[in-house]
Design a protein around this motif. Sequence first.
Motif, PDB file in Angstrom:
ATOM      1  N   ASP A 110     -16.888  -3.122 -23.455  1.00  0.00           N
ATOM      2  CA  ASP A 110     -17.540  -2.535 -22.275  1.00  0.00           C
ATOM      3  C   ASP A 110     -16.625  -2.394 -21.058  1.00  0.00           C
ATOM      4  O   ASP A 110     -16.687  -1.405 -20.359  1.00  0.00           O
ATOM      5  CB  ASP A 110     -18.761  -3.359 -21.857  1.00  0.00           C
ATOM      6  N   GLY A 111     -15.809  -3.405 -20.805  1.00  0.00           N
ATOM      7  CA  GLY A 111     -14.977  -3.372 -19.607  1.00  0.00           C
ATOM      8  C   GLY A 111     -13.699  -2.567 -19.736  1.00  0.00           C
ATOM      9  O   GLY A 111     -12.958  -2.422 -18.768  1.00  0.00           O
ATOM     10  N   ALA A 112     -13.429  -2.024 -20.903  1.00  0.00           N
ATOM     11  CA  ALA A 112     -12.157  -1.322 -21.116  1.00  0.00           C
ATOM     12  C   ALA A 112     -12.128   0.021 -20.403  1.00  0.00           C
ATOM     13  O   ALA A 112     -13.028   0.835 -20.557  1.00  0.00           O
ATOM     14  CB  ALA A 112     -11.912  -1.130 -22.603  1.00  0.00           C
ATOM     15  N   ASP A 113     -11.073   0.226 -19.622  1.00  0.00           N
ATOM     16  CA  ASP A 113     -10.872   1.545 -19.020  1.00  0.00           C
ATOM     17  C   ASP A 113      -9.676   2.274 -19.641  1.00  0.00           C
ATOM     18  O   ASP A 113      -9.427   3.432 -19.329  1.00  0.00           O
ATOM     19  CB  ASP A 113     -10.750   1.465 -17.494  1.00  0.00           C
ATOM     20  N   HIS A 114      -8.955   1.571 -20.532  1.00  0.00           N
ATOM     21  CA  HIS A 114      -7.849   2.186 -21.275  1.00  0.00           C
ATOM     22  C   HIS A 114      -7.832   1.659 -22.701  1.00  0.00           C
ATOM     23  O   HIS A 114      -8.180   0.509 -22.944  1.00  0.00           O
ATOM     24  CB  HIS A 114      -6.497   1.865 -20.626  1.00  0.00           C
TER      25      HIS A 114
END
Length: 177
Positions: A110-114
């Motif tokens: 969920d927290g991944a932006d890359h």
Amino acid sequence: MPKDMTEPRTRKLRLRKPDATDGADIWALVKSCKPLDENSMYANLIQADHFRDTCVVAELDGEIVGWISGHMIPSKDEFFVWQVAVSAQARGLGLGKKMLLELIQRDACDGADHLKTTITKDNAASWGLFRSFAREIGGELADEPHFERDAHFDGHHDTEHMVTISLPAPEMLARAA
């Protein structure tokens, strides 16, 4: 009575979290997918057990034909893909992209932006997969040398390029899937 040949055979594809009992099958799949680096069977068992929330297996008619191992990078909002394996019998089905989409939509990511992965320059199949994946989700792809042949591999392995793909916001990602 002869079998009705007009009825198409349906193949059932299932993506799921692995479990420890999948370790040996995952190891055999990776071993069959040259030029992937082979890990020990124990390493694949640990991945399937301890990192199951960030790994995926693909089953076709009950047989494991696909595998992605990955993990969230500690203290970063980045998901790292370690290995992608697709058996010869399942190639051409878009399975690599399906498994990547499955993973980045899980709660554990969920927290991944890359999304990050490393690829040698000569691995055309991996470059094709990750470029296609980036296009499909509307992400930007960049790369730079990371683990270098001489500095990190003592000349025994080609330089691995760190590939970084920006991940869209979850609501945009849902539209891409």
